[in-house]
Scaffold this motif. Structure first.
Motif, PDB file in Angstrom:
ATOM      1  N   TRP A   1     -14.378  42.345  18.778  1.00  0.00           N
ATOM      2  CA  TRP A   1     -13.887  41.183  18.716  1.00  0.00           C
ATOM      3  C   TRP A   1     -14.390  40.255  19.769  1.00  0.00           C
ATOM      4  O   TRP A   1     -14.794  40.775  20.878  1.00  0.00           O
ATOM      5  CB  TRP A   1     -12.574  40.943  18.066  1.00  0.00           C
ATOM      6  CG  TRP A   1     -11.403  41.607  19.185  1.00  0.00           C
ATOM      7  CD1 TRP A   1     -11.806  42.251  20.331  1.00  0.00           C
ATOM      8  CD2 TRP A   1      -9.999  41.232  19.247  1.00  0.00           C
ATOM      9  NE1 TRP A   1     -10.645  42.582  20.832  1.00  0.00           N
ATOM     10  CE2 TRP A   1      -9.364  41.730  20.556  1.00  0.00           C
ATOM     11  CE3 TRP A   1      -9.328  40.558  18.692  1.00  0.00           C
ATOM     12  CZ2 TRP A   1      -8.279  41.657  20.556  1.00  0.00           C
ATOM     13  CZ3 TRP A   1      -7.939  40.143  18.883  1.00  0.00           C
ATOM     14  CH2 TRP A   1      -7.396  40.957  19.930  1.00  0.00           C
ATOM     15  N   ASN A   2     -14.138  39.055  19.951  1.00  0.00           N
ATOM     16  CA  ASN A   2     -14.098  38.294  21.155  1.00  0.00           C
ATOM     17  C   ASN A   2     -13.011  37.830  21.549  1.00  0.00           C
ATOM     18  O   ASN A   2     -12.205  37.172  20.972  1.00  0.00           O
ATOM     19  CB  ASN A   2     -14.919  36.823  20.360  1.00  0.00           C
ATOM     20  CG  ASN A   2     -16.441  37.096  20.032  1.00  0.00           C
ATOM     21  OD1 ASN A   2     -17.063  37.885  20.620  1.00  0.00           O
ATOM     22  ND2 ASN A   2     -16.506  36.605  18.713  1.00  0.00           N
ATOM     23  N   ILE A   3     -12.572  38.422  22.568  1.00  0.00           N
ATOM     24  CA  ILE A   3     -11.328  38.088  23.289  1.00  0.00           C
ATOM     25  C   ILE A   3     -11.580  37.661  24.818  1.00  0.00           C
ATOM     26  O   ILE A   3     -12.462  38.213  25.658  1.00  0.00           O
ATOM     27  CB  ILE A   3     -10.464  39.348  23.480  1.00  0.00           C
ATOM     28  CG1 ILE A   3      -9.120  39.098  24.150  1.00  0.00           C
ATOM     29  CG2 ILE A   3     -10.945  40.475  23.871  1.00  0.00           C
ATOM     30  CD1 ILE A   3      -7.998  40.116  23.856  1.00  0.00           C
ATOM     31  N   SER A   4     -10.963  36.698  25.466  1.00  0.00           N
ATOM     32  CA  SER A   4     -11.291  36.091  26.608  1.00  0.00           C
ATOM     33  C   SER A   4      -9.877  35.723  27.214  1.00  0.00           C
ATOM     34  O   SER A   4      -8.812  35.600  26.738  1.00  0.00           O
ATOM     35  CB  SER A   4     -12.137  35.146  26.863  1.00  0.00           C
ATOM     36  OG  SER A   4     -11.591  34.055  25.976  1.00  0.00           O
ATOM     37  N   PHE A   5      -9.859  35.857  28.584  1.00  0.00           N
ATOM     38  CA  PHE A   5      -8.599  35.487  29.446  1.00  0.00           C
ATOM     39  C   PHE A   5      -9.013  34.423  30.369  1.00  0.00           C
ATOM     40  O   PHE A   5      -9.737  34.388  30.987  1.00  0.00           O
ATOM     41  CB  PHE A   5      -8.174  36.816  30.239  1.00  0.00           C
ATOM     42  CG  PHE A   5      -8.003  38.000  29.458  1.00  0.00           C
ATOM     43  CD1 PHE A   5      -6.596  38.333  28.807  1.00  0.00           C
ATOM     44  CD2 PHE A   5      -8.924  38.879  29.173  1.00  0.00           C
ATOM     45  CE1 PHE A   5      -6.352  39.282  27.897  1.00  0.00           C
ATOM     46  CE2 PHE A   5      -8.671  40.198  28.402  1.00  0.00           C
ATOM     47  CZ  PHE A   5      -7.439  40.209  27.879  1.00  0.00           C
TER      48      PHE A   5
END
Length: 70
Positions: A54-58
């Motif tokens: 999935w696409n996860i960013s912080f």
């Protein structure tokens, strides 16, 4: 943060942007920490979600811009 990420994953959300007003926590989940760090298990649990499909960013946000806390 960990519970929110796990909840999003369980609901099948494919793109997630995690904002934190804690610069230290942002740096820890972005870069990881030593296995001797007191929060290593928690940081590793959060960090492991970066390797899933999935696409996860912080990102860091200032407290004033964090609508959840205001």
């Amino acid at each position: 943060m960990a519970h929110g990420i796990e909840f999003a994953w369980s609901k099948g959300i494919s793109t997630l942007l995690c904002k934190s007003d804690s610069k230290v926590s942002h740096e820890m989940v972005s870069s990881g920490v030593s296995s001797l760090h007191p929060y290593a298990a928690l940081v590793d649990r959060i960090y492991s979600f970066k390797n899933r499909q999935w696409n996860i960013s912080f990102t860091h946000t200032y407290l004033e811009g964090n609508g959840i806390t205001n």
